[in-house]
Scaffold this motif. Structure first.
Motif, PDB file in Angstrom:
ATOM      1  N   GLN A   1       0.805  -1.215   0.000  1.00 58.31           N
ATOM      2  CA  GLN A   1       0.000   0.000   0.000  1.00 58.31           C
ATOM      3  C   GLN A   1       0.844   1.273   0.000  1.00 58.31           C
ATOM      4  N   VAL A   2       2.166   1.146   0.013  1.00 57.70           N
ATOM      5  CA  VAL A   2       3.050   2.311   0.115  1.00 57.70           C
ATOM      6  C   VAL A   2       3.587   2.682  -1.262  1.00 57.70           C
ATOM      7  N   GLU A   3       3.463   3.954  -1.620  1.00 56.44           N
ATOM      8  CA  GLU A   3       4.052   4.470  -2.852  1.00 56.44           C
ATOM      9  C   GLU A   3       5.504   4.867  -2.577  1.00 56.44           C
ATOM     10  N   VAL A   4       6.384   4.600  -3.530  1.00 61.11           N
ATOM     11  CA  VAL A   4       7.804   4.858  -3.340  1.00 61.11           C
ATOM     12  C   VAL A   4       8.340   5.716  -4.481  1.00 61.11           C
ATOM     13  N   SER A   5       9.099   6.726  -4.121  1.00 60.73           N
ATOM     14  CA  SER A   5       9.813   7.551  -5.098  1.00 60.73           C
ATOM     15  C   SER A   5      11.287   7.548  -4.709  1.00 60.73           C
ATOM     16  N   VAL A   6      12.156   7.207  -5.660  1.00 61.55           N
ATOM     17  CA  VAL A   6      13.598   7.143  -5.390  1.00 61.55           C
ATOM     18  C   VAL A   6      14.330   8.064  -6.353  1.00 61.55           C
ATOM     19  N   ALA A   7      15.200   8.913  -5.806  1.00 68.30           N
ATOM     20  CA  ALA A   7      16.054   9.796  -6.609  1.00 68.30           C
ATOM     21  C   ALA A   7      17.506   9.422  -6.364  1.00 68.30           C
ATOM     22  N   ASP A   8      18.302   9.405  -7.441  1.00 68.52           N
ATOM     23  CA  ASP A   8      19.729   9.162  -7.242  1.00 68.52           C
ATOM     24  C   ASP A   8      20.509  10.423  -7.599  1.00 68.52           C
ATOM     25  N   GLY A   9      21.766  10.446  -7.187  1.00 67.16           N
ATOM     26  CA  GLY A   9      22.597  11.616  -7.446  1.00 67.16           C
ATOM     27  C   GLY A   9      23.828  11.589  -6.571  1.00 67.16           C
ATOM     28  N   PHE A  10      24.579  12.681  -6.594  1.00 64.98           N
ATOM     29  CA  PHE A  10      25.737  12.811  -5.721  1.00 64.98           C
ATOM     30  C   PHE A  10      25.268  13.042  -4.284  1.00 64.98           C
ATOM     31  N   SER A  11      26.136  12.712  -3.330  1.00 62.22           N
ATOM     32  CA  SER A  11      25.759  12.855  -1.920  1.00 62.22           C
ATOM     33  C   SER A  11      25.333  14.279  -1.594  1.00 62.22           C
ATOM     34  N   ALA A  12      26.056  15.283  -2.121  1.00 63.90           N
ATOM     35  CA  ALA A  12      25.729  16.680  -1.814  1.00 63.90           C
ATOM     36  C   ALA A  12      24.330  17.039  -2.309  1.00 63.90           C
ATOM     37  N   GLN A  13      23.945  16.541  -3.480  1.00 62.42           N
ATOM     38  CA  GLN A  13      22.612  16.811  -4.009  1.00 62.42           C
ATOM     39  C   GLN A  13      21.531  16.179  -3.130  1.00 62.42           C
ATOM     40  N   LEU A  14      21.789  14.970  -2.662  1.00 61.88           N
ATOM     41  CA  LEU A  14      20.803  14.277  -1.838  1.00 61.88           C
ATOM     42  C   LEU A  14      20.680  14.931  -0.467  1.00 61.88           C
ATOM     43  N   ILE A  15      21.783  15.414   0.072  1.00 61.24           N
ATOM     44  CA  ILE A  15      21.728  16.151   1.338  1.00 61.24           C
ATOM     45  C   ILE A  15      20.844  17.389   1.190  1.00 61.24           C
ATOM     46  N   ASP A  16      21.002  18.100   0.085  1.00 61.87           N
ATOM     47  CA  ASP A  16      20.152  19.276  -0.179  1.00 61.87           C
ATOM     48  C   ASP A  16      18.678  18.880  -0.237  1.00 61.87           C
ATOM     49  N   GLY A  17      18.390  17.726  -0.853  1.00 55.01           N
ATOM     50  CA  GLY A  17      17.011  17.270  -0.959  1.00 55.01           C
ATOM     51  C   GLY A  17      16.394  16.974   0.398  1.00 55.01           C
ATOM     52  N   VAL A  18      17.175  16.376   1.305  1.00 58.73           N
ATOM     53  CA  VAL A  18      16.676  16.099   2.657  1.00 58.73           C
ATOM     54  C   VAL A  18      16.476  17.405   3.422  1.00 58.73           C
ATOM     55  N   GLU A  19      17.429  18.314   3.299  1.00 58.98           N
ATOM     56  CA  GLU A  19      17.315  19.587   4.008  1.00 58.98           C
ATOM     57  C   GLU A  19      16.091  20.379   3.548  1.00 58.98           C
TER      58      GLU A  19
ATOM     59  N   VAL B   1      48.773  -0.429 -15.161  1.00 56.11           N
ATOM     60  CA  VAL B   1      47.527  -0.485 -15.924  1.00 56.11           C
ATOM     61  C   VAL B   1      46.862   0.882 -15.841  1.00 56.11           C
ATOM     62  N   GLU B   2      46.351   1.362 -16.965  1.00 56.08           N
ATOM     63  CA  GLU B   2      45.655   2.647 -16.957  1.00 56.08           C
ATOM     64  C   GLU B   2      44.386   2.552 -16.113  1.00 56.08           C
ATOM     65  N   LEU B   3      44.063   3.647 -15.417  1.00 56.69           N
ATOM     66  CA  LEU B   3      42.924   3.668 -14.510  1.00 56.69           C
ATOM     67  C   LEU B   3      41.791   4.541 -15.052  1.00 56.69           C
ATOM     68  N   VAL B   4      40.569   4.111 -14.786  1.00 54.88           N
ATOM     69  CA  VAL B   4      39.391   4.949 -14.989  1.00 54.88           C
ATOM     70  C   VAL B   4      38.697   5.055 -13.633  1.00 54.88           C
ATOM     71  N   LEU B   5      38.425   6.303 -13.207  1.00 56.66           N
ATOM     72  CA  LEU B   5      37.808   6.547 -11.903  1.00 56.66           C
ATOM     73  C   LEU B   5      36.668   7.546 -12.051  1.00 56.66           C
ATOM     74  N   PRO B   6      35.772   7.606 -11.052  1.00 54.52           N
ATOM     75  CA  PRO B   6      34.776   8.684 -11.053  1.00 54.52           C
ATOM     76  C   PRO B   6      35.474  10.046 -10.942  1.00 54.52           C
ATOM     77  N   THR B   7      34.782  11.102 -11.346  1.00 57.74           N
ATOM     78  CA  THR B   7      35.352  12.444 -11.243  1.00 57.74           C
ATOM     79  C   THR B   7      35.380  12.882  -9.781  1.00 57.74           C
ATOM     80  N   ARG B   8      36.034  14.003  -9.543  1.00 65.16           N
ATOM     81  CA  ARG B   8      36.179  14.494  -8.177  1.00 65.16           C
ATOM     82  C   ARG B   8      34.871  15.003  -7.585  1.00 65.16           C
ATOM     83  N   ARG B   9      33.843  15.161  -8.400  1.00 60.32           N
ATOM     84  CA  ARG B   9      32.529  15.535  -7.862  1.00 60.32           C
ATOM     85  C   ARG B   9      31.868  14.370  -7.145  1.00 60.32           C
ATOM     86  N   ASN B  10      32.299  13.164  -7.472  1.00 55.06           N
ATOM     87  CA  ASN B  10      31.657  11.954  -6.979  1.00 55.06           C
ATOM     88  C   ASN B  10      32.169  11.605  -5.585  1.00 55.06           C
ATOM     89  N   GLY B  11      31.242  11.244  -4.678  1.00 56.31           N
ATOM     90  CA  GLY B  11      31.632  10.898  -3.319  1.00 56.31           C
ATOM     91  C   GLY B  11      32.564   9.705  -3.245  1.00 56.31           C
TER      92      GLY B  11
END
Length: 303
Positions: free
Chosen positions: A119-137, A189-199
């Protein structure tokens, strides 16, 4: 203005159609239109522009939606918490999650949650940690599952689990790597990593800095699924949480190497607003997600 009018307004704002909103509220269309008109008269503001393609919200309506949605969510959470435990849990959960978890365990977690709380409706948003903190605030999210931030927060924070990050290569990697990697002497070995914006990158860089290690990736990509595909299809490596790559490891298309020195660990936490306690349904969903992460990364189903 009463709670019913606000509920009607939110339904019309989200559905954009009197017909759909009335069906959602289980009322007749004239009743909905009358309440919205009374609300506009009381506020002295036009909330919706009537057009051939539905109801278009005005700037006043967008502001009202931002202000009143958290209030209605608090009212619903209070109602559920004050109800007897044998009453069917209803309402809506709005949760934020970092992308590494949504891509890995969200689908399975939602299936389990829906079986328990249909009976519960669910909405999920993804993003960077800073964006999600703003959403909670701001009250747009009931809670969020994020990487533990390095700075202090004004939000309530509860630890969920500590997860290891692993050194990942594909079958096309031309170097025979040991089971455990020392990042002070990394493979050639060459590395691929997330950008510095990513937690995730923040966690990695902080732990490498503490060990006086500097790693410079050749490629930086924020979309984790793209990183996984890139490693799978080429002679590059990455460092990601085990939960992100475990399915591919089990399928045999990726290899995960333990990082022996320095161990790279990230802490997953849940954050919520101190003035808006997490409701039982939201907490149940968070607990299911945390259990699913443990199951994927350890192969053990929590009791």
């Amino acid at each position: 203005m009463d709670l019913k009018q606000i509920q009607y307004f939110i339904a019309l704002f989200e559905d954009g159609s009197v017909t759909r909103a009335a069906r959602r509220l289980n009322i007749v269309q004239p009743a909905l239109s009358m309440q919205i008109s009374k609300l506009e008269t009381e506020l002295g503001q036009v909330l919706f522009e009537r057009g051939p393609h539905g109801m278009t919200p005005t700037d006043a309506a967008r502001l009202m939606y931002r202000l009143y949605t958290p209030i209605m969510r608090d009212v619903e959470n209070a109602r559920v918490q004050l109800s007897r435990q044998d009453v069917i849990v209803t309402g809506r959960v709005s949760l934020g999650m970092v992308a590494s978890e949504t891509e890995s365990v969200l689908a399975g977690s939602l299936a389990k949650f829906n079986a328990l709380f249909p009976q519960v409706e669910v909405s999920v948003a993804d993003g960077f940690s800073a964006q999600l903190i703003d959403g909670v605030e701001a009250g747009r999210l009931d809670a969020a599952i994020i990487n533990k931030p390095r700075g202090r927060l004004s939000l309530d924070m509860q630890p969920l689990l500590i997860e290891e990050m692993v050194y990942v290569t594909g079958l096309k990697c031309s170097i025979d790597l040991p089971a455990a990697i020392d990042l002070a002497h990394p493979p050639d070995v060459e590395l691929v990593l997330p950008t510095r914006r990513n937690g995730l990158r923040g966690v990695l860089d902080a732990m490498l800095m503490a060990a006086n290690i500097v790693m410079k990736p050749t490629f930086e990509i924020d979309l984790l699924s793209t990183i996984v595909q890139f490693v799978e299809q080429s002679n590059v490596a990455t460092i990601l949480p085990r939960v992100v790559v475990q399915r591919k490891v089990d399928e045999g298309t990726l290899r995960a190497h333990k990082i022996a020195s320095p161990p790279i660990l990230r802490q997953i936490v849940q954050v919520s607003h101190p003035k808006r306690p997490i409701g039982p349904a939201a907490q149940a969903l968070i607990d299911i997600i945390a259990d699913e992460i443990r199951r994927v990364t350890t192969g053990v189903t929590p009791g």
